[in-house]
Design a protein around this motif. Structure first.
Motif, PDB file in Angstrom:
ATOM      1  N   TYR A 212       0.972  -1.427  -0.049  1.00 47.34           N
ATOM      2  CA  TYR A 212       0.041   0.174   0.044  1.00 47.34           C
ATOM      3  C   TYR A 212       0.936   1.293   0.191  1.00 47.34           C
ATOM      4  O   TYR A 212       0.410   2.361  -0.621  1.00 47.34           O
ATOM      5  CB  TYR A 212      -0.947  -0.112   1.232  1.00 47.34           C
ATOM      6  CG  TYR A 212      -1.903   1.363   1.385  1.00 47.34           C
ATOM      7  CD1 TYR A 212      -2.750   1.431   0.496  1.00 47.34           C
ATOM      8  CD2 TYR A 212      -1.517   2.176   2.161  1.00 47.34           C
ATOM      9  CE1 TYR A 212      -3.845   2.583   0.730  1.00 47.34           C
ATOM     10  CE2 TYR A 212      -2.220   3.154   2.352  1.00 47.34           C
ATOM     11  CZ  TYR A 212      -3.307   3.675   1.634  1.00 47.34           C
ATOM     12  OH  TYR A 212      -4.285   4.675   1.617  1.00 47.34           O
ATOM     13  N   SER A 277      -7.542  15.371  -6.623  1.00 46.67           N
ATOM     14  CA  SER A 277      -7.405  15.493  -5.264  1.00 46.67           C
ATOM     15  C   SER A 277      -8.360  14.902  -4.134  1.00 46.67           C
ATOM     16  O   SER A 277      -8.153  14.334  -3.197  1.00 46.67           O
ATOM     17  CB  SER A 277      -7.110  17.035  -5.085  1.00 46.67           C
ATOM     18  OG  SER A 277      -6.188  17.468  -5.672  1.00 46.67           O
ATOM     19  N   VAL A 280      -8.115  10.897  -4.352  1.00 52.51           N
ATOM     20  CA  VAL A 280      -7.098  10.481  -3.543  1.00 52.51           C
ATOM     21  C   VAL A 280      -7.088  10.759  -2.125  1.00 52.51           C
ATOM     22  O   VAL A 280      -6.739   9.709  -1.347  1.00 52.51           O
ATOM     23  CB  VAL A 280      -5.774  11.009  -3.876  1.00 52.51           C
ATOM     24  CG1 VAL A 280      -5.256  10.740  -5.347  1.00 52.51           C
ATOM     25  CG2 VAL A 280      -5.783  12.369  -3.768  1.00 52.51           C
ATOM     26  N   GLU A 281      -7.891  11.553  -1.678  1.00 59.24           N
ATOM     27  CA  GLU A 281      -8.067  11.796  -0.168  1.00 59.24           C
ATOM     28  C   GLU A 281      -9.031  10.915   0.275  1.00 59.24           C
ATOM     29  O   GLU A 281      -8.751  10.187   1.373  1.00 59.24           O
ATOM     30  CB  GLU A 281      -8.682  13.250   0.060  1.00 59.24           C
ATOM     31  CG  GLU A 281      -7.589  14.563  -0.191  1.00 59.24           C
ATOM     32  CD  GLU A 281      -7.884  15.737   0.229  1.00 59.24           C
ATOM     33  OE1 GLU A 281      -9.279  15.874   0.545  1.00 59.24           O
ATOM     34  OE2 GLU A 281      -7.288  16.787   0.073  1.00 59.24           O
ATOM     35  N   GLU A 284      -7.236   7.609   0.516  1.00 61.82           N
ATOM     36  CA  GLU A 284      -6.409   7.239   1.890  1.00 61.82           C
ATOM     37  C   GLU A 284      -7.163   7.010   3.036  1.00 61.82           C
ATOM     38  O   GLU A 284      -6.876   6.377   3.829  1.00 61.82           O
ATOM     39  CB  GLU A 284      -5.630   8.845   1.790  1.00 61.82           C
ATOM     40  CG  GLU A 284      -4.865   8.785   3.287  1.00 61.82           C
ATOM     41  CD  GLU A 284      -3.506   8.085   2.835  1.00 61.82           C
ATOM     42  OE1 GLU A 284      -2.622   7.532   3.854  1.00 61.82           O
ATOM     43  OE2 GLU A 284      -3.178   7.573   1.603  1.00 61.82           O
ATOM     44  N   GLU A 285      -8.531   7.619   3.110  1.00 64.13           N
ATOM     45  CA  GLU A 285      -9.291   7.343   4.323  1.00 64.13           C
ATOM     46  C   GLU A 285      -9.640   5.753   4.248  1.00 64.13           C
ATOM     47  O   GLU A 285      -9.815   5.030   5.248  1.00 64.13           O
ATOM     48  CB  GLU A 285     -10.475   8.137   4.391  1.00 64.13           C
ATOM     49  CG  GLU A 285      -9.999   9.537   4.473  1.00 64.13           C
ATOM     50  CD  GLU A 285     -11.509  10.352   4.518  1.00 64.13           C
ATOM     51  OE1 GLU A 285     -12.353   9.970   4.353  1.00 64.13           O
ATOM     52  OE2 GLU A 285     -11.308  11.594   4.689  1.00 64.13           O
ATOM     53  N   GLU A 287      -8.086   3.383   2.766  1.00 62.90           N
ATOM     54  CA  GLU A 287      -6.738   2.528   2.395  1.00 62.90           C
ATOM     55  C   GLU A 287      -7.001   1.749   1.147  1.00 62.90           C
ATOM     56  O   GLU A 287      -6.765   0.488   1.072  1.00 62.90           O
ATOM     57  CB  GLU A 287      -6.677   1.734   3.586  1.00 62.90           C
ATOM     58  CG  GLU A 287      -6.274   2.410   4.857  1.00 62.90           C
ATOM     59  CD  GLU A 287      -5.836   1.646   6.147  1.00 62.90           C
ATOM     60  OE1 GLU A 287      -6.005   0.453   5.822  1.00 62.90           O
ATOM     61  OE2 GLU A 287      -5.570   2.018   7.039  1.00 62.90           O
ATOM     62  N   SER A 318       1.633  15.165  -0.954  1.00 64.65           N
ATOM     63  CA  SER A 318       1.312  14.294   0.409  1.00 64.65           C
ATOM     64  C   SER A 318       1.523  13.017  -0.307  1.00 64.65           C
ATOM     65  O   SER A 318       1.362  12.537  -1.433  1.00 64.65           O
ATOM     66  CB  SER A 318       0.271  14.703   1.167  1.00 64.65           C
ATOM     67  OG  SER A 318      -0.950  14.561   0.448  1.00 64.65           O
ATOM     68  N   ASN A 319       1.372  12.136   0.695  1.00 61.59           N
ATOM     69  CA  ASN A 319       1.568  10.439   0.637  1.00 61.59           C
ATOM     70  C   ASN A 319       0.213  10.041  -0.304  1.00 61.59           C
ATOM     71  O   ASN A 319       0.430   9.093  -1.074  1.00 61.59           O
ATOM     72  CB  ASN A 319       1.820   9.892   1.745  1.00 61.59           C
ATOM     73  CG  ASN A 319       3.204  10.093   2.528  1.00 61.59           C
ATOM     74  OD1 ASN A 319       4.109  10.573   1.860  1.00 61.59           O
ATOM     75  ND2 ASN A 319       3.215  10.092   3.857  1.00 61.59           N
ATOM     76  N   GLU A 320      -0.864  10.522  -0.051  1.00 60.37           N
ATOM     77  CA  GLU A 320      -1.894   9.962  -0.717  1.00 60.37           C
ATOM     78  C   GLU A 320      -2.032  10.134  -2.270  1.00 60.37           C
ATOM     79  O   GLU A 320      -2.310   9.321  -3.058  1.00 60.37           O
ATOM     80  CB  GLU A 320      -3.112  10.679  -0.260  1.00 60.37           C
ATOM     81  CG  GLU A 320      -3.331  12.084  -0.349  1.00 60.37           C
ATOM     82  CD  GLU A 320      -2.781  13.054   0.845  1.00 60.37           C
ATOM     83  OE1 GLU A 320      -3.111  13.966   1.129  1.00 60.37           O
ATOM     84  OE2 GLU A 320      -2.178  12.087   1.488  1.00 60.37           O
ATOM     85  N   TYR A 321      -1.202  11.249  -2.857  1.00 57.20           N
ATOM     86  CA  TYR A 321      -0.969  11.281  -4.127  1.00 57.20           C
ATOM     87  C   TYR A 321      -0.030  10.215  -4.685  1.00 57.20           C
ATOM     88  O   TYR A 321       0.029   9.924  -5.890  1.00 57.20           O
ATOM     89  CB  TYR A 321      -0.408  12.833  -4.591  1.00 57.20           C
ATOM     90  CG  TYR A 321      -1.620  13.948  -4.295  1.00 57.20           C
ATOM     91  CD1 TYR A 321      -2.316  14.204  -5.266  1.00 57.20           C
ATOM     92  CD2 TYR A 321      -1.408  14.471  -2.880  1.00 57.20           C
ATOM     93  CE1 TYR A 321      -3.364  15.076  -5.118  1.00 57.20           C
ATOM     94  CE2 TYR A 321      -2.531  15.371  -2.863  1.00 57.20           C
ATOM     95  CZ  TYR A 321      -3.435  15.766  -3.954  1.00 57.20           C
ATOM     96  OH  TYR A 321      -4.423  16.623  -3.566  1.00 57.20           O
ATOM     97  N   ASN A 323      -0.144   7.077  -4.114  1.00 57.74           N
ATOM     98  CA  ASN A 323      -0.736   5.946  -3.870  1.00 57.74           C
ATOM     99  C   ASN A 323      -1.928   5.960  -4.982  1.00 57.74           C
ATOM    100  O   ASN A 323      -3.081   6.134  -4.743  1.00 57.74           O
ATOM    101  CB  ASN A 323      -1.662   5.422  -2.839  1.00 57.74           C
ATOM    102  CG  ASN A 323      -0.371   5.360  -1.782  1.00 57.74           C
ATOM    103  OD1 ASN A 323       0.728   4.708  -1.991  1.00 57.74           O
ATOM    104  ND2 ASN A 323      -0.449   5.643  -0.567  1.00 57.74           N
TER     105      ASN A 323
END
Length: 446
Positions: A212, A277, A280-281, A284-285, A287, A318-321, A323
């Motif tokens: 991940y 954006s 991806v946010e 991220e929530e 996973e 940030s990290n979510e971009y 993934n």
């Protein structure tokens, strides 16, 4: 008279000398017995002549002195015999206390007169023999005391094993979430003539989705002539990811539909960045990893390509971009692909060999061509799709007729496939100019 005195004096002196000798013998070892004393007394009486009064008195005194010494010697022997526990015949009973001495002891520690006692040897205490093992005849080394640190080491190894096992299980769970095996079966079954490209795409997806956390997003660009299955491949991927991650995490962007006019390219780029954006946010929530598919990428405006390049390569994000999966479908470089396959058709024996040859020879050519158009293609993994043969077109007709409910007649399918335009046959291969693009239209005319 004088002779008598001389003889008596001689006998007296002789008697005195003998008494001195007896005294000396008594002091040296007291070994003379009773019989010796009596014999000496008799000899003295025989040798002496008829004594006178003076000689008789001296002789009497000598005899009395000898008798006293003899009695003293006899008494002393009796005391010695009583001291060792023995008894002599006719000896008076001793009433004096017993005095222990070491005189007259034999080496064995027994009195010579004690004949009733039997010699007893002192038993030596036997020691037990110490037995040792036969291996080398050496004594076993002492065992070291058990260390408590060993149990701590065992505990640490167990904890480490559990953590590694959980990590592997988590990776397996993450891969199983996307059901890549089911996706590969669907692509092999429904995408015709592109088995090599399917293998390359699945290899990239498996490597990226095995974990991940990533340091960059996955960017894949699929290129090929018209009708070879690019859009169909995109639709299959979109449908599969919608079933595993949800509709909100899959975006299919058609440039000619969402941003047809170049004047609106700046606004389209801003809107597209906002949509990405937000997705991806949300991913991220939850996973999960979102999928962005851009079909007809050859019509994308430069402003949109710049926005996508910034999202895909910028380290300030940030990290979510990081993934995310970006998939571009376009016919850029189709001329190089067509030319290569027509000129090398005689050396190609299978679809897998065709794809390997395409990747090896066409990737550098395509990259040089695409880098001149935009820098986004330098960050992408390139997968070229080859031309479809007549057999692949017939498979497309069979699949479409089955979907529409028509009877899959082989004669009818071969007739429909013959109406498609093909390139001149080269090396036993006949490639379609339009691929399967006209299949749907011809089936609808039935």
């Amino acid at each position: 008279m004088s002779d008598l005195e001389s003889s008596s004096s001689m006998s007296a002196s002789q008697t005195d000398g003998e008494m001195d000798e007896d005294t000396n013998e008594e002091t040296n070892g007291e070994t003379n017995g009773e019989t010796n004393g009596e014999n000496k007394e008799e000899e003295n009486h025989r040798e002496s002549p008829a004594p006178s009064l003076s000689s008789f008195s001296s002789s009497l005194r000598a005899v009395i002195r000898i008798k006293h010494k003899y009695m003293a010697m006899k008494k002393r022997k009796q005391e010695l015999a009583l001291g060792f526990g023995g008894s002599l015949t006719g000896a008076p009973t001793r009433t004096s206390p017993t005095i222990f001495t070491f005189d007259g002891l034999t080496p064995s520690g027994l009195h010579p007169l004690s004949s009733t006692q039997t010699p007893q040897k002192k038993k030596k205490r036997r020691r037990r023999r110490v037995m040792f093992p036969n291996s080398g005849g050496r004594r076993a080394p002492p065992k070291p005391a058990p260390s408590r640190a060993k149990y701590g080491l065992y505990l640490l190894c167990a904890i480490l094993f559990i953590q590694i096992y959980n990590a592997i299980e988590n990776l397996d769970d993450h891969v199983l979430r996307y059901d890549l095996e089911g996706l590969e079966k669907s692509l092999r079954r429904e995408v015709f003539g592109q088995q090599g490209a399917v293998e390359g795409l699945m290899a990239n997806l498996k490597d990226y989705l095995s974990t991940y956390v990533h340091n960059k997003p996955l960017v894949v660009s699929i290129h090929g002539p018209s009708g070879v299955g690019k859009s169909h491949l995109g639709r299959l991927l979109a449908g599969h990811f919608r079933s595993v991650v949800g509709d909100t995490l899959v975006l299919q962007y058609y440039v000619l539909h969402h941003c047809p006019q170049e004047a609106n390219a700046v606004n389209c780029a801003k809107n597209l960045s906002a949509i990405i954006s937000e997705m991806v946010e949300r991913a991220e929530e939850e996973e999960k990893i979102p999928l962005f598919i851009f079909d007809e990428a050859e019509h994308m405006h430069r402003e949109i390509l710049d926005a996508l390049l910034q999202l895909a390569t910028s380290k300030k994000q940030s990290n979510e971009y990081l993934n995310a999966i970006y998939l571009f479908l376009s016919n850029l470089g189709h001329a190089q692909i067509t030319k290569h396959m027509l000129h090398n058709s005689s050396s190609i024996s299978s679809s897998a060999g065709r794809h390997n040859n395409l990747v090896k020879e066409l990737t550098p050519i395509l990259r040089n061509t695409l880098e001149k158009l935009h820098r986004l293609w330098t960050r992408a993994e390139l997968l070229p799709l080859g031309l479809l043969e007549k057999s692949h077109v017939m498979d497309c007709f069979l699949d479409e007729m089955t979907r529409e409910g028509f009877y899959p007649d082989h004669t009818n399918i071969e007739r429909l496939a013959g109406e498609i335009e093909y390139y001149p046959e080269e090396g036993g291969h006949q490639y379609s100019q339009t691929g399967c693009k006209q299949v749907v239209a011809k089936v609808n005319l039935l």
